[in-house]
Design a protein around this motif. Structure first.
Motif, PDB file in Angstrom:
ATOM      1  N   ASN A  77       0.822  -1.217   0.000  1.00 47.56           N
ATOM      2  CA  ASN A  77       0.000   0.000   0.000  1.00 47.56           C
ATOM      3  C   ASN A  77       0.858   1.271   0.000  1.00 47.56           C
ATOM      4  O   ASN A  77       0.514   2.262  -0.640  1.00 47.56           O
ATOM      5  CB  ASN A  77      -0.931   0.006   1.209  1.00 47.56           C
ATOM      6  CG  ASN A  77      -2.034  -1.036   1.087  1.00 47.56           C
ATOM      7  OD1 ASN A  77      -2.157  -1.702   0.061  1.00 47.56           O
ATOM      8  ND2 ASN A  77      -2.832  -1.192   2.128  1.00 47.56           N
TER       9      ASN A  77
ATOM     10  N   ILE B 206      -5.076   5.475   0.760  1.00 47.30           N
ATOM     11  CA  ILE B 206      -4.412   4.191   0.503  1.00 47.30           C
ATOM     12  C   ILE B 206      -3.380   3.890   1.579  1.00 47.30           C
ATOM     13  O   ILE B 206      -3.260   2.762   2.049  1.00 47.30           O
ATOM     14  CB  ILE B 206      -3.755   4.201  -0.895  1.00 47.30           C
ATOM     15  CG1 ILE B 206      -4.836   4.186  -1.988  1.00 47.30           C
ATOM     16  CG2 ILE B 206      -2.826   3.002  -1.065  1.00 47.30           C
ATOM     17  CD1 ILE B 206      -4.310   4.415  -3.386  1.00 47.30           C
TER      18      ILE B 206
ATOM     19  N   LEU C 264      -4.957   2.490   4.727  1.00 42.70           N
ATOM     20  CA  LEU C 264      -5.670   1.212   4.670  1.00 42.70           C
ATOM     21  C   LEU C 264      -4.970   0.149   5.518  1.00 42.70           C
ATOM     22  O   LEU C 264      -3.745   0.047   5.524  1.00 42.70           O
ATOM     23  CB  LEU C 264      -5.751   0.720   3.214  1.00 42.70           C
ATOM     24  CG  LEU C 264      -6.676   1.493   2.269  1.00 42.70           C
ATOM     25  CD1 LEU C 264      -6.544   0.929   0.857  1.00 42.70           C
ATOM     26  CD2 LEU C 264      -8.125   1.391   2.738  1.00 42.70           C
TER      27      LEU C 264
ATOM     28  N   LEU D 214      -4.000  -3.789  -0.607  1.00 44.08           N
ATOM     29  CA  LEU D 214      -4.750  -3.731  -1.858  1.00 44.08           C
ATOM     30  C   LEU D 214      -4.437  -4.930  -2.741  1.00 44.08           C
ATOM     31  O   LEU D 214      -5.271  -5.361  -3.541  1.00 44.08           O
ATOM     32  CB  LEU D 214      -4.415  -2.439  -2.607  1.00 44.08           C
ATOM     33  CG  LEU D 214      -5.071  -1.165  -2.062  1.00 44.08           C
ATOM     34  CD1 LEU D 214      -4.456   0.068  -2.704  1.00 44.08           C
ATOM     35  CD2 LEU D 214      -6.573  -1.194  -2.297  1.00 44.08           C
TER      36      LEU D 214
ATOM     37  N   THR E  57      -6.974  -7.425  -2.071  1.00 47.94           N
ATOM     38  CA  THR E  57      -8.355  -6.937  -2.123  1.00 47.94           C
ATOM     39  C   THR E  57      -9.022  -7.353  -3.432  1.00 47.94           C
ATOM     40  O   THR E  57      -8.390  -7.349  -4.489  1.00 47.94           O
ATOM     41  CB  THR E  57      -8.381  -5.401  -2.004  1.00 47.94           C
ATOM     42  OG1 THR E  57      -7.738  -5.009  -0.785  1.00 47.94           O
ATOM     43  CG2 THR E  57      -9.813  -4.875  -2.008  1.00 47.94           C
TER      44      THR E  57
ATOM     45  N   ARG F 159     -10.586  -7.043  -6.726  1.00 50.83           N
ATOM     46  CA  ARG F 159     -10.447  -5.950  -7.685  1.00 50.83           C
ATOM     47  C   ARG F 159     -11.758  -5.179  -7.880  1.00 50.83           C
ATOM     48  O   ARG F 159     -11.751  -3.957  -8.050  1.00 50.83           O
ATOM     49  CB  ARG F 159      -9.973  -6.492  -9.042  1.00 50.83           C
ATOM     50  CG  ARG F 159      -8.646  -7.256  -9.001  1.00 50.83           C
ATOM     51  CD  ARG F 159      -7.497  -6.330  -8.673  1.00 50.83           C
ATOM     52  NE  ARG F 159      -6.243  -7.028  -8.573  1.00 50.83           N
ATOM     53  CZ  ARG F 159      -5.417  -7.283  -9.597  1.00 50.83           C
ATOM     54  NH1 ARG F 159      -5.751  -6.907 -10.811  1.00 50.83           N
ATOM     55  NH2 ARG F 159      -4.270  -7.893  -9.401  1.00 50.83           N
TER      56      ARG F 159
ATOM     57  N   ILE G 193     -12.355  -2.321  -5.205  1.00 59.08           N
ATOM     58  CA  ILE G 193     -11.372  -1.255  -4.977  1.00 59.08           C
ATOM     59  C   ILE G 193     -11.984   0.127  -5.198  1.00 59.08           C
ATOM     60  O   ILE G 193     -11.726   1.064  -4.447  1.00 59.08           O
ATOM     61  CB  ILE G 193     -10.137  -1.451  -5.883  1.00 59.08           C
ATOM     62  CG1 ILE G 193      -9.369  -2.715  -5.450  1.00 59.08           C
ATOM     63  CG2 ILE G 193      -9.215  -0.239  -5.820  1.00 59.08           C
ATOM     64  CD1 ILE G 193      -8.156  -3.027  -6.311  1.00 59.08           C
TER      65      ILE G 193
ATOM     66  N   ILE H  46     -13.722   1.831  -2.221  1.00 52.22           N
ATOM     67  CA  ILE H  46     -12.955   2.219  -1.038  1.00 52.22           C
ATOM     68  C   ILE H  46     -12.972   3.732  -0.887  1.00 52.22           C
ATOM     69  O   ILE H  46     -12.835   4.472  -1.871  1.00 52.22           O
ATOM     70  CB  ILE H  46     -11.502   1.712  -1.137  1.00 52.22           C
ATOM     71  CG1 ILE H  46     -11.463   0.181  -1.149  1.00 52.22           C
ATOM     72  CG2 ILE H  46     -10.653   2.241   0.016  1.00 52.22           C
ATOM     73  CD1 ILE H  46     -10.090  -0.407  -1.377  1.00 52.22           C
TER      74      ILE H  46
ATOM     75  N   ALA I  14      -9.133   3.532  -9.062  1.00 52.43           N
ATOM     76  CA  ALA I  14      -9.128   2.067  -8.987  1.00 52.43           C
ATOM     77  C   ALA I  14      -8.468   1.447 -10.216  1.00 52.43           C
ATOM     78  O   ALA I  14      -7.706   0.475 -10.104  1.00 52.43           O
ATOM     79  CB  ALA I  14     -10.560   1.546  -8.839  1.00 52.43           C
TER      80      ALA I  14
ATOM     81  N   VAL J  79      -4.812   1.780  -9.800  1.00 53.51           N
ATOM     82  CA  VAL J  79      -4.337   0.855  -8.758  1.00 53.51           C
ATOM     83  C   VAL J  79      -4.162  -0.541  -9.355  1.00 53.51           C
ATOM     84  O   VAL J  79      -3.144  -1.208  -9.149  1.00 53.51           O
ATOM     85  CB  VAL J  79      -5.318   0.800  -7.567  1.00 53.51           C
ATOM     86  CG1 VAL J  79      -4.956  -0.357  -6.630  1.00 53.51           C
ATOM     87  CG2 VAL J  79      -5.304   2.114  -6.798  1.00 53.51           C
TER      88      VAL J  79
END
Length: 271
Positions: free
Chosen positions: A3, A37, A40, A44, A47, A49, A52, A55, A63, A66
């Motif tokens: 992250n 981020i 968190l 991620l 997480t 997908r 995302i 969030i 997202a 990311v």
């Protein structure tokens, strides 16, 4: 990519957008994303997908970037801004008190593209001709530049302690936890540190390919005993390698010279 790494990419993207004079709403979106981020608790990388974008502080646009980072290790948009920004201008972000918007003025309006040029302009009292740069601001910028030049390559232990876990985890993930040992000044917990050192139980040929990433560090030295890289934050990463006893090498590279000399004079054999 953890992250903290992802947050750093978005933070840099936000700053570079401001330096280029891009839409402030968009740049702030990425700055906010970086903040959330970093806070968190769940990685991620682990997480779903599809969740995302939901969030807090992210959204569909963030997202997608990311996911691009998680899949490729790089972000196309950021890479384009990096390529369009002179290295000297990016380096100005390390000058305390000189934010992205002021750097925009320095670069786009003053035509200055390096810290050296900026220092020269301060000495000539040229910054005060521009909006947002009074005499006091100019003096503070000059003082910050001189401090930066005096301490370039030097980091407080506390600063290194913040980034150490990410670097250690990266090395352990690609080489194996049992093959990576921290050594040098960080292991000795010195107040200031110029480089982060590790001993890796691998042949040199196996190390080079692991650093050929989307944003590869700069190779500074390549010898028969170690490799030295320069990371994007200016920190040097020294890697000792070999198949022999890595604990012995860890001991020899983390102890001070006087201690090593006294150690061998007494002919103590721990290995």
């Amino acid at each position: 990519m953890n992250n903290a790494d992802i947050a750093e990419h978005f933070s840099l993207l936000s700053k570079l957008m401001d330096i280029h004079g891009e839409n402030s709403f968009k740049s702030k979106t990425y700055s906010i994303a970086a903040f959330h981020i970093e806070k968190l608790e769940h990685p991620l990388l682990e997480t779903d997908r599809s969740s995302i974008a939901s969030i807090k502080g992210l959204g569909p646009s963030v997202a997608s970037k990311v996911i691009e980072l998680l899949d490729t290790g790089s972000m196309t948009t950021l890479q384009e801004f990096i390529e369009d920004t002179p290295e000297g201008v990016r380096e100005m972000l390390r000058i305390k008190g000189l934010g992205p918007k002021k750097i925009h003025t320095v670069w786009q309006e003053m035509g200055i593209q390096s810290i050296g040029e900026l220092e020269y302009a301060c000495n000539e009292n040229r910054l005060t001709r521009y909006k947002g740069f009074g005499a006091k601001t100019q003096a503070n910028v000059l003082e910050a530049i001189r401090f930066y030049n005096q301490h370039i390559g030097h980091f407080l232990y506390a600063q290194i302690h913040e980034v150490f876990p990410g670097i250690q985890n990266y090395l352990e993930n690609i080489f194996g936890k049992e093959k990576v040992l921290v050594t040098g000044d960080y292991r000795r917990q010195l107040l200031t540190i110029q480089e982060l050192e590790f001993v890796i139980k691998e042949k040199k040929e196996a190390i080079f390919p692991k650093f050929k990433t989307a944003y590869p560090p700069e190779l500074l030295e390549d010898t028969d005993e170690f490799i030295v890289y320069k990371l994007t934050n200016g920190l040097k990463l020294r890697i000792y390698f070999g198949d022999e006893n890595i604990y012995k090498k860890q001991f020899l590279t983390s102890a001070g010279e006087q201690f090593i000399e006294a150690f061998f004079q007494k002919q103590i054999n721990l290995f």
